[in-house]
Design a protein around this motif. Structure first.
Motif, short mmCIF file in Angstrom:
data_model
loop_
_atom_site.label_atom_id
_atom_site.label_comp_id
_atom_site.label_asym_id
_atom_site.label_seq_id
_atom_site.Cartn_x
_atom_site.Cartn_y
_atom_site.Cartn_z
N ALA A 75 88.70 9.83 72.28
CA ALA A 75 87.42 9.37 72.99
C ALA A 75 85.87 10.13 72.83
CB ALA A 75 87.93 8.88 74.58
N ARG A 76 86.29 10.93 72.12
CA ARG A 76 85.57 12.57 72.56
C ARG A 76 84.27 12.53 70.87
NH1 ARG A 76 87.91 12.99 76.32
NH2 ARG A 76 87.45 14.46 77.64
N ASP A 77 83.27 12.60 71.28
CA ASP A 77 82.59 13.49 69.85
C ASP A 77 82.49 14.76 69.71
OD1 ASP A 77 79.99 14.56 68.25
OD2 ASP A 77 79.17 12.90 69.69
N TYR A 78 82.57 15.00 67.61
CA TYR A 78 82.88 16.01 67.58
C TYR A 78 82.24 17.15 68.00
CZ TYR A 78 84.72 12.93 63.30
OH TYR A 78 85.06 11.59 63.29
N ARG A 79 81.00 17.18 67.94
CA ARG A 79 80.82 18.15 69.61
C ARG A 79 82.01 18.47 70.14
NH1 ARG A 79 74.87 16.31 68.78
NH2 ARG A 79 76.49 14.95 68.52
N GLN A 80 82.15 17.48 70.99
CA GLN A 80 83.03 17.25 72.15
C GLN A 80 83.94 18.10 71.75
OE1 GLN A 80 82.15 13.46 73.74
NE2 GLN A 80 80.77 14.49 75.58
#
Lengths: 387, 184, 341
Positions: A75-80
């Motif tokens: 559920a998260r973007d790669y940077r997160q």
């Protein structure tokens, strides 16, 4: 002496008679080592069945720190995710970020500039030194030698100071991005890093003498907790533990990534597979890491630290497995992407999970004190096991 | 063992095809050998891959599962359900093989490879815990991360991570007195 | 200046009690502070700096006050009477040991005729206290610790007893003052060899009696937390664990100094040294013993229980028995001129 099972009382004469007849009715005790215990690195529980001082069976119980990473990253973007995965092997924060970005770069076919690759190597090797020194400190403390702890922490300070100059963090960095690094390092970083690393090399003899040369230390660790090569292969044990059993496996040499093939370093192995050998490999790896950092700082080219990346970090559809040599072993990310900004499925293959799964056969028929020495020599981090 | 024989992936794919002789589909993907086989053949396939000279994938990396139910399906492709993913490594060749075993949702079972690789013991427990797959022949298939009475299998896509307003009630006691009276 | 103080027997008794009851806790306090500082400086750090203003001198006192204010917890399943009684059986013998320590020729609380015998007997009572503490705690770790302690302390009583017997044989008396008086040259230097080996065996045995590393299996902190004393909190913990350890440490240091280093006599019978008062010599020797034992304590990792037992039964005790034989041979066959009494 009341016998719990059938509530009859055993008088001293009966006990003496039984002992002389050779059948002394001992009871096994189930001892919970942990989850709160000074010697287990974190919330780790070992259900030990002991008979006197001998461990008959040991069953690790994990999951006290399970945070559900593999579900969270979906559920998260790669940077997160970078900041999330930093917290797996928390003793070497940046080594966890590296394979994820490498997997992404492989799928997206992004080229990382040379300077960024050198910088990545420097950071990862400095983290390796931090990690290994931490285990040097804790292993001594578990055996009762409380002094090495303070010496090791003194060395870690200089290196952590250098890392703080560049990234702002001492444990968790969040410094890597797709295609390179977040930003270039400030002036004075290389000088501080060299200073820290050279001090480690200079003082390593002291550490060796203090702990490894010690008679009592040798008695406690020679022949203790032997891990055979077959068992290591079958359970997938990697890292200094596997190299301590004579397995010559190091991702940096077998499958070179970043610019490791530009550097000249040795991979140490030890033949016997006991606690002494594992620890010996650990200490010598510190020297090799220090040498790599020196070579990298001398040879680092100038240039950008971030390659050409599209504005939106979106991996195309595909599956890839990328692994790196984490200080604890082989850290791998099996990334399945469906074209979105978030991974579809990211399986994180952590080294400590496999390394700890081999504990039940290794701990059979050892002493309770040996159990502590073995647990200490198995270099695991709870965040790595539990994800 | 240090890497003794570096072969290109296609060569390894050929060798694997020859050794498996039709029991499985072999391709290559991103530098690793990719094998897809059916559940009944799994143990045989893994044993062949492990023991055949020229392959010797005898190092266990991991065993996990993938829930393909929300993956965007292209035309001509079949929608996949669950899949058990096994990754093995050949240290002498520095090569990986990824074994995919499709598992349907209505019958989430799969044979266990613990007889071949001891490391699978924990990995299969984790799969069972997070995805609900039952491994036949596993010595002790109990949850490894989650408590025994946990409701649901979080790895599946059908298990949605709740937002703050939908969070489930904390199942244990809230007060020390309640706890003393027998709450968890 | 010579003052004649004449007190009745009862008044003397009260004076002696007061001296002991203030001296021993004071020794624990000062010893604890010295321990913190020595450990710290040898580990490249500073140790206590704030409490008490000047370099943390009030550290142990602050710790003591903190411990008094802690909650008194007795585990629900514990055997309450035994649990509460055990710390007393550990601390009181430590206090009683100070009765026969000679600070100067006439500065001793009570010069018993059976000085050494008394010391050895009292030292053994602490074993009972540890066992009681571990057994009554209803805690498996405590039980492990207590059993380890029992095995270890019994094993290491013997080297201490035998080497003390060597000293008694050489001095010809069991009275502590008599032993010091018999040492013109301290026993560690003369008879050559025998004295030094006996000294080393005694110190090793003493460190094991106090469960100090490398013999601290019973209280191995990283394994069984604090062994037999895991369930103890507050003042009970201090009395059974830390305070007793400090009191014992200084006591055994003083006893080793008395038996082997010459007590309140100068280290060698050389003219100019004899002008320095005996109290100074005694304090110097005790401080030296304290320093060396702490130094050894934190340098070495701990021996495993079976290695510890092997070391005692297969090495120290045979060596001690050989020492007794050697001493007997010396006494019988060495010519009178070699005896520098």
């Amino acid at each position: 002496m009341v016998d719990q099972q059938d509530r009859t009382v055993k008088w001293p004469e009966d006990v003496a008679r039984e002992m002389s007849e050779g059948r002394f009715d001992t009871a096994e005790m189930v001892l919970n080592v942990g989850p709160q215990h000074p010697a287990t690195h974190g919330v780790f529980r070992l259900l030990a069945t002991i008979d006197g001082e001998v461990l008959i069976d040991a069953e690790p119980v994990i999951g006290y720190m399970h945070r559900g990473y593999e579900k969270l990253v979906e559920a998260r973007d790669y940077r997160q995710i970078t900041n999330l995965v930093s917290r797996m092997d928390w003793l070497s924060g940046i080594s966890n970020e590296l394979p994820m970005w490498m997997a992404l770069e492989k799928l997206m076919e992004i080229e990382v500039p040379l300077r960024a690759q050198y910088m990545r190597v420097i950071m990862v090797e400095m983290n390796r030194i931090l990690n290994h020194l931490m285990f040097f400190a804790s292993f001594g403390a578990e055996l009762g030698a409380i002094t090495p702890t303070f010496y090791a922490f003194r060395e870690r300070e200089d290196i952590q100071f250098a890392l703080e100059m560049a990234t702002g963090g001492r444990m968790h960095f969040g410094y890597m991005r797709a295609g390179g690094l977040k930003e270039d390092v400030p002036k004075g970083f290389f000088a501080q890093a060299l200073k820290g690393v050279r001090q480690v090399i200079a003082r390593l003899d002291q550490y060796e003498n203090l702990l490894i040369g010690n008679e009592i230390y040798k008695q406690r660790t020679l022949g203790v907790g032997v891990l055979s090569q077959d068992m290591a292969y079958s359970y997938g044990v990697t890292g200094p533990i596997a190299r301590g059993s004579g397995i010559d496996m190091d991702v940096r040499k077998d499958d070179p990534y970043l610019v490791y093939d530009h550097f000249d370093f040795l991979v140490h192995t030890a033949p016997n597979g006991d606690a002494f050998d594992r620890f010996w490999v650990l200490l010598h790896e510190v020297v090799e890491s220090a040498r790599i950092v020196e070579q990298a700082i001398e040879g680092i080219p100038s240039g950008p630290v971030l390659g050409k990346v599209p504005r939106v970090i979106q991996a195309p559809k595909g599956e890839v497995y990328v692994r790196t040599e984490n200080p604890l072993g082989e850290l791998g990310f099996y990334l399945i992407s469906d074209g979105d900004r978030r991974p579809y499925r990211m399986k994180i293959r952590t080294p400590s999970y496999n390394n700890v799964s081999v504990l039940p056969p290794v701990l059979k028929n050892t002493f309770v004190s040996d159990m502590i020495a073995i647990l200490g020599s198995f270099f695991f981090v709870l965040g790595d096991i539990d994800r | 063992m240090p890497v003794t024989e570096r072969i290109p992936v296609d060569e390894a794919v050929e060798r694997a095809r020859a050794a498996l002789s039709g029991r499985a589909e072999v391709t290559s993907n991103q530098g690793a050998v990719d094998v897809t086989c059916a559940r009944p053949d799994l143990v045989g396939v893994v044993q062949t891959l492990r023991d055949t000279d020229g392959l010797r994938f005898n190092f266990f990396s991991f065993l996990s599962a993938v829930d393909w139910s929300e993956y965007p399906v292209e035309e001509g492709e079949q929608a996949r359900e669950l899949e058990v993913l096994i990754l093995l490594y050949a240290p002498e060749r520095a090569l990986h093989v990824a074994i995919h075993v499709p598992v349907p949702f209505d019958d989430p079972t799969c044979p266990s490879i613990t007889s071949l690789f001891g490391g699978a013991i924990w990995h299969e427990r984790e799969c069972h815990d997070l995805f609900g797959i039952v491994f036949g022949g596993h010595p002790r298939l109990v949850n490894i991360y989650l408590p025994e009475d946990f409701d649901g299998h979080p790895g599946l896509k059908s298990f949605k991570l709740p937002t703050r307003s939908l969070v489930k009630e904390w199942p244990g006691a809230k007060d020390p007195d309640e706890a003393a009276a027998g709450g968890r | 200046m010579h003052i004649d103080i004449v007190l009745t027997a009862w008044q003397m008794l009260i004076v002696k009690l007061l001296v002991i009851l203030t001296l021993v806790p004071l020794v624990s306090l000062v010893g604890g502070y010295a321990l913190h500082k020595e450990l710290a400086h040898l580990q490249h750090r500073l140790g206590p700096m704030y409490p008490g203003g000047f370099h943390g001198v009030g550290q142990t006192l602050a710790d003591g006050i903190k411990f008094i204010l802690k909650e008194d917890i007795v585990p629900a399943n514990a055997d309450k009477t035994v649990f509460k009684l055990a710390p007393a059986l550990i601390y009181v013998p430590a206090i009683l040991l100070y009765l026969v320590i000679p600070i100067d020729k006439h500065l001793i609380v009570e010069d018993l005729d059976v000085g050494i015998f008394y010391i050895l007997a009292i030292g053994a009572v602490a074993i009972l206290g540890t066992l009681m503490a571990g057994w009554s705690s209803a805690n498996k770790y405590a039980l492990l610790g207590a059993l380890r302690a029992a095995a270890q302390l019994i094993a290491y009583e013997l080297p201490i007893v035998l080497t003390a017997a060597v000293v008694a044989m050489l001095a010809g008396t069991m009275s502590v003052v008599g032993i010091v008086e018999a040492q013109n040259w301290p026993f560690v230097l003369w008879p050559p060899g025998i004295g030094l080996v006996a000294f080393l065996v005694f110190v090793t045995g003493a460190m094991a009696e106090m469960t100090m590393p490398p013999f601290d299996m019973p209280v191995a902190e990283s394994e069984i937390i604090t062994g037999a004393f895991t369930e103890y909190t507050g003042m009970r913990f201090i009395f059974s664990f830390f305070g007793a350890e400090m009191a014992h440490l200084v006591a055994y240091g003083a006893i080793a100094a008395t038996l082997f280093l010459g007590g309140y006599k100068p280290i060698v019978p050389w003219g100019p040294l004899e002008h320095i008062p005996g109290v100074i010599w005694f304090v110097v020797k005790v401080v030296l013993m304290f320093f060396v034992m702490i130094w050894a304590r934190f340098t070495w990792p701990r021996l495993r229980e079976d290695q510890l037992q092997k070391f005692a039964w297969k090495f120290l005790i045979p060596v001690s028995l050989l020492l007794i034989l050697a001493t007997a041979a010396w006494i019988l066959y060495a010519p009178e001129s070699l005896w520098t009494r």
